[in-house]
Design a protein around this motif. Structure first.
Motif, short mmCIF file in Angstrom:
data_model
loop_
_atom_site.label_atom_id
_atom_site.label_comp_id
_atom_site.label_asym_id
_atom_site.label_seq_id
_atom_site.Cartn_x
_atom_site.Cartn_y
_atom_site.Cartn_z
N LEU A 113 32.86 48.00 53.92
CA LEU A 113 33.39 48.44 52.62
C LEU A 113 32.79 47.60 51.48
O LEU A 113 32.46 48.12 50.41
CB LEU A 113 34.92 48.32 52.59
CG LEU A 113 35.69 49.38 53.37
CD1 LEU A 113 37.16 49.00 53.50
CD2 LEU A 113 35.55 50.74 52.69
N LYS A 114 32.66 46.31 51.72
CA LYS A 114 32.07 45.43 50.70
C LYS A 114 30.61 45.83 50.43
O LYS A 114 30.18 45.86 49.27
CB LYS A 114 32.17 43.96 51.14
CG LYS A 114 33.61 43.44 51.09
CD LYS A 114 33.72 42.00 51.57
CE LYS A 114 35.14 41.51 51.35
NZ LYS A 114 35.25 40.07 51.19
N ALA A 115 29.88 46.12 51.50
CA ALA A 115 28.49 46.56 51.34
C ALA A 115 28.44 47.85 50.51
O ALA A 115 27.60 48.02 49.63
CB ALA A 115 27.85 46.77 52.71
N GLN A 116 29.38 48.74 50.78
CA GLN A 116 29.48 50.02 50.07
C GLN A 116 29.73 49.79 48.57
O GLN A 116 29.11 50.43 47.72
CB GLN A 116 30.61 50.83 50.70
CG GLN A 116 30.55 52.31 50.47
CD GLN A 116 31.61 53.02 51.33
OE1 GLN A 116 32.66 52.45 51.68
NE2 GLN A 116 31.34 54.26 51.67
N ARG A 117 30.67 48.89 48.26
CA ARG A 117 30.98 48.59 46.84
C ARG A 117 29.75 48.02 46.14
O ARG A 117 29.46 48.36 44.99
CB ARG A 117 32.11 47.57 46.74
CG ARG A 117 33.45 48.08 47.18
CD ARG A 117 34.02 49.08 46.20
NE ARG A 117 35.27 49.61 46.72
CZ ARG A 117 35.64 50.88 46.62
NH1 ARG A 117 34.86 51.76 46.02
NH2 ARG A 117 36.79 51.29 47.10
N ALA A 118 29.05 47.12 46.81
CA ALA A 118 27.86 46.52 46.21
C ALA A 118 26.82 47.60 45.92
O ALA A 118 26.29 47.69 44.80
CB ALA A 118 27.29 45.45 47.13
#
Length: 250
Positions: A113-118
């Protein structure tokens, strides 16, 4: 690795630094780093993003953060969103570092999810994967790193060629132990094959080695076919060491 792909060296300052020493370090590094060297970035603690942006703007060096929220906005006290990082022109953000998985309970799903937000904010996530000593001794290295990367591939689909991957064997972080160039290359090749299965552009993904990369071992590690750079911890805080790693990668 793509034949013309420049190597990428990222300094992870972890929870170190202050305004004065950060400025001194960067002012020593900046003149030595040009468009002719490899690509160089430093990932700094969030409070220093503004000062590092001011120091490095217009230089050949890039900067980034060490973590990002899995949430876009809202009632998440203490969290820093991808949009906030973008406000300070952060080019990179580390996600899923083993220290965050270990001390903050981050799961593969959180990391994805963090990768997606970035990615949604136009920031390149540096996705960390790696096994513990116990997992390596049980012969689970491939299974662990493939599971960790699979979660990110699953969540990000065709954007996967926009990420950076960092293989950091947990047993080699801050311990002074390093995977041998052959051990590291083996895991990097496994990760490359997994990326190739997910994207036609997998060969443009930098796969970095992290895990006590230093002035003494950088050259041998960086000579391996699928090692496209390094995620450097302690050595990135020492000017001479960091510069020798950059020289080995250039």
């Amino acid at each position: 690795m793509g034949f013309h792909m420049k190597k990428l060296i990222v300094g992870n300052w972890k929870m170190n630094g202050d305004l004065a020493s950060n400025a001194a370090l960067l002012q020593t590094l900046m003149p030595k780093i040009t468009s002719a060297t490899c690509t160089v970035a430093v990932c700094v603690a969030a409070p220093y993003l503004a000062s590092v942006q001011a120091l490095l703007s217009g230089s050949a060096m890039q900067w980034g953060a060490q973590d990002v929220s899995q949430h876009e906005v809202g009632a998440y006290t203490g969290e820093v969103s991808a949009a906030m990082l973008r406000d300070f022109s952060a080019r990179y953000v580390i996600v899923g570092h083993s220290e965050r998985r270990q001390y903050h309970g981050e799961t593969d799903v959180h990391v994805a999810l963090k990768a997606q937000r970035a990615l949604a904010a136009g920031i390149t996530p540096i996705v960390c994967v790696g096994e513990t000593l116990a997992e390596r001794e049980l012969g689970q290295t491939e299974e662990i790193v493939k599971r960790q990367l699979a979660a990110v591939i699953h969540a990000n689909g065709h954007c996967i060629s926009e990420i950076v991957v960092a293989y950091e064997p947990v047993w080699a972080i801050g311990t002074g132990k390093t995977a041998s160039p052959e051990q590291a290359q083996h895991v990097h090749a496994v990760l490359r094959a997994q990326l190739r299965a997910a994207s036609a552009h997998a060969d443009k993904v930098h796969i970095l080695y992290g895990g006590s990369m230093n002035a003494a071992n950088a050259q041998q590690l960086l000579a391996q076919a699928d090692i496209d750079g390094g995620l450097v911890g302690g050595a990135s805080l020492k000017t001479a060491d960091f510069l020798s790693i950059i020289a080995a990668a250039s």
